[in-house]
Design an enzyme around this catalytic site. Structure first.
Site, PDB file in Angstrom:
ATOM      1  N   ASN A   9       0.870  -1.186   0.000  1.00 22.73           N
ATOM      2  CA  ASN A   9       0.000   0.000   0.000  1.00 22.73           C
ATOM      3  C   ASN A   9       0.901   1.227   0.000  1.00 22.73           C
ATOM      4  OD1 ASN A   9      -1.795   2.053   0.511  1.00 22.73           O
ATOM      5  ND2 ASN A   9      -2.302   1.388   2.603  1.00 22.73           N
ATOM      6  N   LYS A  35       0.094   4.306  -0.221  1.00 19.95           N
ATOM      7  CA  LYS A  35      -0.527   5.490   0.399  1.00 19.95           C
ATOM      8  C   LYS A  35      -0.258   6.733  -0.462  1.00 19.95           C
ATOM      9  CE  LYS A  35       0.067   3.229   4.791  1.00 19.95           C
ATOM     10  NZ  LYS A  35       0.084   3.334   6.230  1.00 19.95           N
ATOM     11  N   HIS A  85      -9.358   0.738   5.008  1.00 22.13           N
ATOM     12  CA  HIS A  85      -8.071   0.941   5.679  1.00 22.13           C
ATOM     13  C   HIS A  85      -8.277   1.860   6.889  1.00 22.13           C
ATOM     14  CE1 HIS A  85      -3.987   2.283   6.457  1.00 22.13           C
ATOM     15  NE2 HIS A  85      -3.599   1.182   5.841  1.00 22.13           N
ATOM     16  N   GLU A 135      -6.745   4.298   7.954  1.00 22.08           N
ATOM     17  CA  GLU A 135      -6.593   5.743   7.689  1.00 22.08           C
ATOM     18  C   GLU A 135      -7.858   6.311   7.047  1.00 22.08           C
ATOM     19  OE1 GLU A 135      -2.847   5.350   5.670  1.00 22.08           O
ATOM     20  OE2 GLU A 135      -1.918   4.795   7.573  1.00 22.08           O
ATOM     21  N   GLU A 177      -5.228  -5.483  10.539  1.00 25.76           N
ATOM     22  CA  GLU A 177      -4.229  -4.432  10.735  1.00 25.76           C
ATOM     23  C   GLU A 177      -4.510  -3.708  12.051  1.00 25.76           C
ATOM     24  OE1 GLU A 177      -2.382  -3.249   6.734  1.00 25.76           O
ATOM     25  OE2 GLU A 177      -4.031  -1.896   7.127  1.00 25.76           O
ATOM     26  N   GLY A 212       2.374   1.963  10.754  1.00 23.40           N
ATOM     27  CA  GLY A 212       3.286   3.095  10.585  1.00 23.40           C
ATOM     28  C   GLY A 212       3.949   3.536  11.874  1.00 23.40           C
ATOM     29  N   SER A 257       3.574  -2.551  10.265  1.00 22.75           N
ATOM     30  CA  SER A 257       5.028  -2.533  10.425  1.00 22.75           C
ATOM     31  C   SER A 257       5.695  -3.865  10.086  1.00 22.75           C
ATOM     32  CB  SER A 257       5.386  -2.063  11.840  1.00 22.75           C
ATOM     33  OG  SER A 257       4.886  -0.752  12.051  1.00 22.75           O
TER      34      SER A 257
HETATM   35  C1  PEP Z   1      -0.685  -0.160   6.111  1.00 23.30           C
HETATM   36  O1  PEP Z   1      -0.844   1.036   5.983  1.00 23.30           O
HETATM   37  O2  PEP Z   1      -1.521  -0.943   5.632  1.00 23.30           O
HETATM   38  C2  PEP Z   1       0.494  -0.626   6.837  1.00 23.30           C
HETATM   39  C3  PEP Z   1       0.505  -1.843   7.255  1.00 23.30           C
HETATM   40  O3  PEP Z   1       1.493   0.295   7.036  1.00 23.30           O
HETATM   41  P1  PEP Z   1       2.948   0.018   7.702  1.00 23.30           P
HETATM   42  O4  PEP Z   1       3.471  -1.268   7.081  1.00 23.30           O
HETATM   43  O5  PEP Z   1       3.764   1.200   7.321  1.00 23.30           O
HETATM   44  O6  PEP Z   1       2.725  -0.131   9.153  1.00 23.30           O
END
Ligand code: PEP
Length: 253
Positions: free
Chosen positions: A9, A11, A96, A98, A168, A174, A214
């Site tokens: 992703n 973003k 997601h 966000e 997630e 992040g 992460s």
């Molecule tokens: C995400 O935004 O789906 C995600 C998992 O981000 P990150 O790997 O940066 O934590």
């Protein structure tokens, strides 16, 4: 069908030159390396057509980061399932955290989007997961249960088999914090058992459930080795070919 998947992703990152460069690096990678998982990317919507052109042989699945819950019309700024279908996109990320946090998306919105995506033959990557507060108060299993039921349980068995789920935990996105492989496995097994209760074990066993939060080259292998974890949705580490390819290689023997 249950598959191993590594999905990136992107973003809201990269200008057009940088995006093209990363896509070309990934294309070269797929030409030079066989992988034991599907590779998917979700670049910004502006670059989806370019991605479709570059990955003309479907070496990499192309996803949007979101799509509208409406079919068409006066929804400024949105992209529709039909538009995605018309460019040959593989699917869309839906729900997601966000989008939930900054745009007020709920599981009811996700449900509407997932249905539209499936109608157009797109693969939804449905994201869910608890906040830090919810985990600290011991509500994580209940939160994820509720999210899964509202977003997915109006689907038929045939429909839900086509959905990919990404667990997630919001506190791990992040932040550099990762759920331990055991914490992730607990929730993945929980989601699979909820689906098994509602649709039967055979259906539940066909669904790919990805972990996101992460994932990095140094923790991917251990996370992906868990029985109910079928790959990852990768944010930050999807932006550099070196990191992303190492995560893909976590599926190599
Ligand atoms: C995400 O935004 O789906 C995600 C998992 O981000 P990150 O790997 O940066 O934590």
């Amino acid at each position: 069908m249950r598959k191993n998947i590594v999905a990136g992703n992107w973003k809201m990152n990269k200008n057009v030159i940088e995006a093209q460069q990363l896509m070309l690096q990934l294309l070269n990678y797929t030409k030079e390396n066989a992988s034991n998982c599907e590779i998917w990317i979700a670049p910004p919507a502006l670059y989806l057509l370019m991605a479709k052109d570059l990955f003309a042989l479907n070496e990499v699945g192309i996803f949007s980061q979101d799509m509208s819950e409406y079919e068409s019309g006066a929804y400024t700024g949105e992209i529709s399932a039909e538009m995605l279908e018309s460019i040959g996109a593989t699917g869309s990320i839906i729900g997601h955290s966000e989008r939930r946090q900054y745009h007020g998306e709920t599981d009811s919105h996700c449900n509407a989007k997932i249905k539209l995506a499936l109608e157009k033959g797109l693969t939804p990557i449905y994201c869910n997961g608890e906040t830090l507060e919810q985990r600290k108060s011991g509500k994580h299993l209940e939160v994820v249960k509720n999210q899964t039921e509202v977003a997915l349980f109006t689907l038929s068995a045939e429909e839900i088999k086509k959905v990919v789920i990404a667990y997630e935990p919001v506190w791990a996105i992040g932040t550099g914090e990762t759920a331990s492989p055991e914490q992730a496995q607990e929730i993945h097994a929980h989601i699979r058992s909820l689906i098994a209760e509602k649709y039967g074990k055979e259906v539940a066993d066909e669904i790919s459930i990805l972990y996101g939060g992460s994932v990095k080259p140094d923790n991917a292998k251990e996370i992906f080795s868990k029985p109910d974890i079928d790959g990852g949705l990768i944010g930050g580490a999807a932006l550099k070919i070196g990191d992303f390819s190492k995560i893909i290689e976590a599926f190599n023997a």
